[in-house]
Design a protein around this motif. Structure first.
Motif, short mmCIF file in Angstrom:
data_model
loop_
_atom_site.label_atom_id
_atom_site.label_comp_id
_atom_site.label_asym_id
_atom_site.label_seq_id
_atom_site.Cartn_x
_atom_site.Cartn_y
_atom_site.Cartn_z
N GLU A 1 19.43 76.57 65.46
CA GLU A 1 20.63 75.74 65.38
C GLU A 1 21.85 76.57 64.97
OE1 GLU A 1 20.99 72.14 65.50
OE2 GLU A 1 18.99 72.01 66.39
N ARG A 2 21.59 77.73 64.36
CA ARG A 2 22.68 78.52 63.77
C ARG A 2 22.83 79.92 64.37
NH1 ARG A 2 20.42 75.29 59.94
NH2 ARG A 2 21.82 74.23 58.48
N VAL A 3 21.73 80.44 64.90
CA VAL A 3 21.71 81.83 65.35
C VAL A 3 21.27 81.90 66.80
CG1 VAL A 3 20.70 84.12 64.95
CG2 VAL A 3 21.14 82.60 63.01
N SER A 4 21.86 82.80 67.56
CA SER A 4 21.44 83.02 68.94
C SER A 4 20.24 83.97 68.96
CB SER A 4 22.59 83.63 69.75
OG SER A 4 22.12 84.15 70.97
N PHE A 5 19.10 83.49 69.47
CA PHE A 5 17.94 84.36 69.58
C PHE A 5 18.23 85.53 70.51
CE2 PHE A 5 14.34 81.14 68.46
CZ PHE A 5 14.91 80.97 67.21
N SER A 6 19.04 85.29 71.53
CA SER A 6 19.39 86.37 72.46
C SER A 6 20.14 87.48 71.74
CB SER A 6 20.25 85.82 73.61
OG SER A 6 19.50 84.95 74.43
N ALA A 7 21.02 87.11 70.82
CA ALA A 7 21.77 88.12 70.07
C ALA A 7 20.84 88.91 69.15
CB ALA A 7 22.87 87.44 69.25
N VAL A 8 19.89 88.23 68.51
CA VAL A 8 18.94 88.91 67.65
C VAL A 8 18.08 89.88 68.46
CG1 VAL A 8 16.93 88.60 66.15
CG2 VAL A 8 18.87 87.02 65.99
N ILE A 9 17.62 89.43 69.61
CA ILE A 9 16.80 90.30 70.48
C ILE A 9 17.60 91.51 70.93
CG2 ILE A 9 15.70 90.41 72.76
CD1 ILE A 9 14.86 87.47 72.30
N ALA A 10 18.86 91.30 71.28
CA ALA A 10 19.71 92.40 71.75
C ALA A 10 19.94 93.44 70.67
CB ALA A 10 21.04 91.85 72.23
N THR B 1 17.73 94.24 68.32
CA THR B 1 16.46 94.80 67.85
C THR B 1 15.83 95.62 68.97
OG1 THR B 1 16.18 92.79 66.52
CG2 THR B 1 14.27 94.24 66.76
N PRO B 2 15.78 96.93 68.85
CA PRO B 2 15.34 97.79 69.95
C PRO B 2 13.99 97.41 70.56
CG PRO B 2 16.31 99.13 68.22
CD PRO B 2 16.23 97.73 67.69
N ALA B 3 12.97 97.18 69.72
CA ALA B 3 11.64 96.87 70.25
C ALA B 3 11.65 95.54 71.01
CB ALA B 3 10.62 96.81 69.11
N LEU B 4 12.31 94.55 70.44
CA LEU B 4 12.39 93.25 71.11
C LEU B 4 13.22 93.35 72.38
CD1 LEU B 4 12.93 90.82 68.08
CD2 LEU B 4 10.81 91.31 69.32
N ARG B 5 14.29 94.14 72.33
CA ARG B 5 15.13 94.30 73.51
C ARG B 5 14.36 94.96 74.65
NH1 ARG B 5 18.98 96.89 71.21
NH2 ARG B 5 18.44 99.00 71.87
N ALA B 6 13.53 95.95 74.31
CA ALA B 6 12.74 96.64 75.34
C ALA B 6 11.72 95.70 75.96
CB ALA B 6 12.03 97.84 74.72
N LEU B 7 11.04 94.90 75.14
CA LEU B 7 10.06 93.94 75.66
C LEU B 7 10.74 92.86 76.49
CD1 LEU B 7 7.18 92.83 75.81
CD2 LEU B 7 7.61 91.64 73.66
N ASP B 8 11.87 92.38 76.00
CA ASP B 8 12.58 91.33 76.70
C ASP B 8 13.09 91.80 78.06
OD1 ASP B 8 13.74 88.62 76.61
OD2 ASP B 8 15.68 89.65 76.58
N GLY B 9 13.49 93.05 78.15
CA GLY B 9 14.04 93.56 79.40
C GLY B 9 13.00 94.09 80.36
N LEU B 10 11.73 94.15 79.94
CA LEU B 10 10.69 94.71 80.78
C LEU B 10 10.53 93.91 82.06
CD1 LEU B 10 8.46 96.91 80.76
CD2 LEU B 10 6.91 95.18 79.83
N GLY B 11 10.75 94.59 83.20
CA GLY B 11 10.59 93.96 84.50
C GLY B 11 11.81 93.22 85.00
N ARG B 12 12.83 93.06 84.15
CA ARG B 12 14.01 92.31 84.55
C ARG B 12 15.02 93.19 85.24
NH1 ARG B 12 16.14 89.47 79.27
NH2 ARG B 12 18.06 89.68 80.46
N ARG B 13 15.89 92.57 86.03
CA ARG B 13 17.01 93.29 86.63
C ARG B 13 18.04 93.60 85.57
NH1 ARG B 13 18.03 89.70 92.15
NH2 ARG B 13 16.08 90.30 93.21
N PRO B 14 18.68 94.76 85.66
CA PRO B 14 19.71 95.09 84.67
C PRO B 14 20.90 94.15 84.76
CG PRO B 14 19.75 96.67 86.46
CD PRO B 14 18.52 95.83 86.67
#
Length: 280
Positions: A255-264, A266-279
């Motif tokens: 309700e208060r924080v963007s999970f996308s911003a937190v993932i962006a 955090t290097p490990a989460l960002r790498a997992l989140d971007g795996l296989g996705r288009r840039p």
């Protein structure tokens, strides 16, 4: 072995369903802009739900042909009921929701004002559905209420992660692996339905990552709900309370924080989140 078979059947059924229904999802009414400002058909998560139904029917038919009474049948049936119900509520939100009222507070304010939003419909309908299913697998009122809240919060938590291609499915896979790892072997029978639905989502992962489809609420909500059911079926009240606390914290944070911003950030989460996705 039965979990793996259910997951593979789910993945195969969902993949075949997408291949057969792809042209149907080209309808303009389903087009939604994604994070890269690309039009992508929403609501494809219904195919994962249908794949779960197919797996449930297949396993049931095979067991009947072998004159075998499967211990996982009640759990699979509960998973199908949850997936169909949350899938329908999610599809209504995908197609009709204007998303002007966001979060629990927004939908509750609308309800207090006498206005039913599609999110409010999910809140009320999903809560009743979770309660009804929990009542079929719990022993008393206290565990029924506890299970219902776990299921409902899990459904909404999965929806919070459905903000980028493949993210909801990746989170579901991680949750499934953790659930299997923490469940004793003889109790894993309760996870067959959950494995089938997570497998079905994986079967749609490639086109999801290629931005050919979005699971939407029609897919994310059932995924979360059925994972919550898996927790209810395989753990005791103490573990469920811990899971409930974690889910509640995630929903309050959402309700208060963007999970996308937190993932962006955090290097490990960002790498997992971007795996296989288009840039982007």
């Amino acid at each position: 072995m039965r979990l793996l078979a259910a997951a593979l059947l789910g993945a195969g059924a969902a993949g075949l369903a997408w291949a057969a229904a792809r042209e149907l999802f080209a309808a303009p009414i389903l087009a939604r802009r994604n994070v890269r400002d690309v039009d992508v058909p929403v609501g494809a998560g219904v195919l994962a739900v249908l794949a779960l139904v197919a797996v449930h029917a297949t396993i049931g038919a095979v067991d009947a042909a072998r004159d075998h009474v499967a211990g996982d049948a009640p759990g699979r049936t509960a998973a199908v009921v949850l997936a169909l119900g949350f899938g329908l509520l999610g599809l209504v939100d995908d197609l009709l929701g204007d998303h002007g009222d966001k979060g629990f507070r927004g939908h509750l304010r609308a309800l207090a004002a006498g206005r039913l939003t599609t999110g409010g419909l999910k809140l009320v309908g999903g809560g009743l559905l979770a309660l009804g299913v929990a009542a079929t697998v719990a022993d008393d009122l206290a565990t029924t209420l506890l299970g219902a809240v776990v299921i409902a919060l899990a459904a909404n938590t999965a929806n919070l992660f459905d903000r980028a291609p493949g993210r909801a499915t990746k989170v579901a896979v991680v949750a499934m692996v953790a659930l299997v790892a923490l469940t004793p072997g003889d109790e894993r029978v309760g996870l067959v339905g959950t494995a089938a639905l997570v497998g079905a989502a994986v079967g749609l992962l490639a086109p999801d990552l290629r931005e050919q489809l979005m699971l939407g609420d029609a897919g994310a909500n059932p995924l979360g709900a059925v994972l919550g059911l898996g927790v209810v079926l395989t753990t005791g009240p103490v573990v469920q309370v811990v899971v409930l606390a974690a889910l509640a914290a995630a929903n309050v944070a959402g309700e208060r924080v963007s999970f996308s911003a937190v993932i962006a950030r955090t290097p490990a989460l960002r790498a997992l989140d971007g795996l296989g996705r288009r840039p982007r």
